[in-house]
Design a protein around this motif. Structure first.
Motif, PDB file in Angstrom:
ATOM      1  N   ILE A 156       0.855  -1.174   0.000  1.00 39.01           N
ATOM      2  CA  ILE A 156       0.000   0.000   0.000  1.00 39.01           C
ATOM      3  C   ILE A 156       0.890   1.222   0.000  1.00 39.01           C
ATOM      4  O   ILE A 156       2.057   1.154   0.408  1.00 39.01           O
ATOM      5  N   MET A 157       0.359   2.347  -0.467  1.00 40.75           N
ATOM      6  CA  MET A 157       1.163   3.549  -0.609  1.00 40.75           C
ATOM      7  C   MET A 157       0.461   4.734   0.030  1.00 40.75           C
ATOM      8  O   MET A 157      -0.758   4.884  -0.092  1.00 40.75           O
ATOM      9  N   PHE A 158       1.258   5.561   0.690  1.00 43.00           N
ATOM     10  CA  PHE A 158       0.801   6.824   1.262  1.00 43.00           C
ATOM     11  C   PHE A 158       1.465   7.951   0.484  1.00 43.00           C
ATOM     12  O   PHE A 158       2.699   8.017   0.427  1.00 43.00           O
ATOM     13  N   VAL A 159       0.677   8.818  -0.122  1.00 41.09           N
ATOM     14  CA  VAL A 159       1.207   9.945  -0.888  1.00 41.09           C
ATOM     15  C   VAL A 159       1.532  11.057   0.103  1.00 41.09           C
ATOM     16  O   VAL A 159       0.641  11.697   0.656  1.00 41.09           O
ATOM     17  N   CYS A 160       2.834  11.281   0.347  1.00 42.62           N
ATOM     18  CA  CYS A 160       3.260  12.282   1.318  1.00 42.62           C
ATOM     19  C   CYS A 160       3.580  13.626   0.670  1.00 42.62           C
ATOM     20  O   CYS A 160       3.766  14.626   1.382  1.00 42.62           O
TER      21      CYS A 160
END
Length: 559
Positions: A256-260
């Motif tokens: 999963i990816m978190f767009v920071c």
């Protein structure tokens, strides 16, 4: 021999001394010019000379290897800067901050190993972490790495990847084995150099930035600092430039990816040939291929409405339903069946005499290859696909969590592509994240359920926008006066390139032409299907806009 006078002797001595002085001044000036030239050469020399870094394709240049063989304290600033510039081709190296990249360039050393060499052994303490400059390695669960050569789909790391960073920061042991699948070149950072040059402090700064990002998210508002730091250690920041592919299919991705920072687009590859709306749209436009003039009944009511109007005006009391029943009864009689059962008008229950037994719903005179689809024949060149944007992931949002709580039979398993718009993301493995979350986080995840539109809806939207763009361009050509061109236009040589804007446009007007322009075709891979041609627009046969808008017969009415 008579003696010279004192005046003559004096002039001779002065002349002789002046000649000696001129020679000395000339030597002095020459020496000075040489010194100045050397100084200018040292000052004017560029930091990164490409000729110093010429190497065989894929291999690390010999000059870079010579620099890395030196001790970290012996490397000069220009050498460190040269390595920093060279290593920008490595994605994992480029993801770090600039100060950390310079420190890594100071302490890296070069190693090359052959096939089957075990680089990291499971259960041992980690003393180094590695960047892959060339080659491929496999990650396995056994100690000797032999399973990587037996597994048909091993977990592989390629050029630009790195491993061993977390084990170097903590006293834990290796959790997996890494073995070389071919000759591989590594850039190695040892534990002693890591702490001696204070790289741990820079790594801690990067981790602090990730901690602050997670702390601002509502999803982890109730977590303690200790639990949040566990999440921080599971991932690191990855940087992607504008237009760069992040994931080919994040539905099947194990992470999963978190767009920071920045944003990303979610794209869906649509096969237009599988849409009934597209099939109808294509044949509606191909009927105009003969350049027939616009009929006067374009705004005429539909056949059903005209039939009702005819029935009311001519035969106000007559009911035509009996004629239909009588006709159906005659159609069933040759088959030896009774008409007493209920007749279903949907599906294939209609008699064959009334069913769609025609090969093609739209008779055509096109001389081009055809393919059979679920809805009838379609020109082979018209079987294309397109990428459609269905969602934008903004800063602070996640990718891969919108279906994590749904049962497998309710999940949307269509392949979805993630493309960067200039973004920095934090990637975390899904199973590791699932072990950390609690019931409160699961309740919040239920609110993140995103339902993407169906392929048919996206196909209709694409064709509607395409029709509008065609109409808009035609209208602008009609209303705006064409620009006056000079009588002589110099011929400019065309630049050679593989990209041409017309290669992404499907031209339906040239389907039956023998000679067609040669443009490169862009193909996209499909899962379990042959590659599909990609287009961005479709040019179709159409009526002249002067016939559709007779009030605008002359060009340039808006000028």
């Amino acid at each position: 021999m008579p003696f010279a006078s004192s005046g003559t002797m004096r002039r001779y001595r002065v002349s002789y001394s002046w000649q000696i002085l001129k020679k000395e001044l000339g030597l002095y000036r020459l020496t000075k010019d040489i010194i100045v030239m050397i100084r200018k050469r040292k000052q004017g020399r560029i930091t990164f000379d490409t000729m110093d870094f010429v190497a065989e394709e894929g291999h690390l240049p010999p000059r870079a290897i010579q620099i890395m063989q030196k001790l970290p304290s012996w490397r000069t600033e220009p050498e460190i800067q040269a390595l920093y510039n060279l290593l920008q081709v490595l994605n994992s190296y480029r993801n770090y901050s600039e100060p950390l990249q310079l420190l890594l360039a100071r302490v890296m050393r070069f190693e090359r190993f052959g096939r089957r060499r075990v680089m990291v052994k499971k259960g041992q303490r980690g003393n180094s972490f590695y960047f892959i400059y060339m080659g491929t390695v496999a990650v396995t669960e056994d100690e000797d790495g032999s399973s990587a050569f037996l597994d048909p789909h091993p977990t592989l790391l390629h050029k630009g990847d790195c491993f061993g960073e977390l084990d170097l920061m903590s006293p834990s042991v290796r959790r997996a084995t890494v073995v070389c699948m071919e000759e591989t070149e590594f850039l190695v950072v040892d534990r002693e150099d890591f702490f001696a040059n204070k790289l741990d402090q820079e790594f801690q700064k990067d981790a602090q930035h990730r901690f602050e990002f997670f702390r601002k998210m509502d999803l982890f508002e109730s977590w303690s600092d200790e639990k949040l730091w566990k999440l921080v250690t599971l991932g690191k920041v990855e940087k992607f430039s504008y237009g760069q592919l992040v994931l080919k299919d994040f539905i099947e991705s194990p992470s999963i990816m978190f767009v920071c920072k920045g944003s990303c687009e979610v794209l869906r590859l649509i096969d237009l040939g599988t849409s009934p709306f597209y099939y109808k749209w294509i044949w509606q436009h191909l009927e105009l291929i003969d350049d027939t003039s616009l009929k006067t009944h374009l705004n005429e009511p539909s056949p059903v409405e005209r039939f009702k109007e005819f029935q009311i005006k001519s035969y106000p009391v007559q009911d035509f339903s009996t004629l239909k029943l009588k006709h159906l009864q005659k159609a069933w009689e040759p088959q030896g069946s009774s008409f007493s059962r209920r007749i279903k008008t949907s599906g294939n229950t209609l008699p064959k005499t009334l069913g769609p037994k025609i090969k093609s719903r739209h008779p055509h005179s096109l001389k081009c290859p055809m393919i059979n689809t679920e809805y009838g024949e379609l020109p082979e060149e018209a079987a294309v696909g397109t990428y459609i944007k269905i969602h934008t992931v903004e800063e602070g949002e996640t990718v891969g969590l919108h279906q994590i709580l749904l049962p497998e039979n309710q999940r949307d398993m269509r392949p979805l592509v993630l493309v960067s718009l200039g973004a920095e993301v934090i990637r975390i493995r899904r199973e590791k994240f699932w072990e950390l979350i609690d019931s409160e986080v699961k309740e919040k995840l239920y609110r993140f359920q995103i339902k993407y539109p169906s392929d048919e809806d996206m196909c209709q939207k694409f064709l509607q926008e395409n029709s509008w763009n065609i109409f808009r361009k035609d209208l602008m050509r009609l209303l705006l006066k064409p620009r006056q061109r000079p009588p002589f236009i110099p011929i400019r040589p065309k630049k050679k390139g593989i990209y041409n804007p017309k290669s992404l446009v499907l031209d339906l007007c040239s389907l039956d032409k023998e000679t067609k322009p040669c443009y490169p075709i862009f193909m996209a891979p499909q899962k379990y299907l042959p590659p599909l041609r990609i287009v961005q627009a479709i040019t179709a046969p159409r009526y002249k806009i002067q016939e559709l808008l007779p009030q605008y017969k002359n060009a340039g009415v808006l000028v």
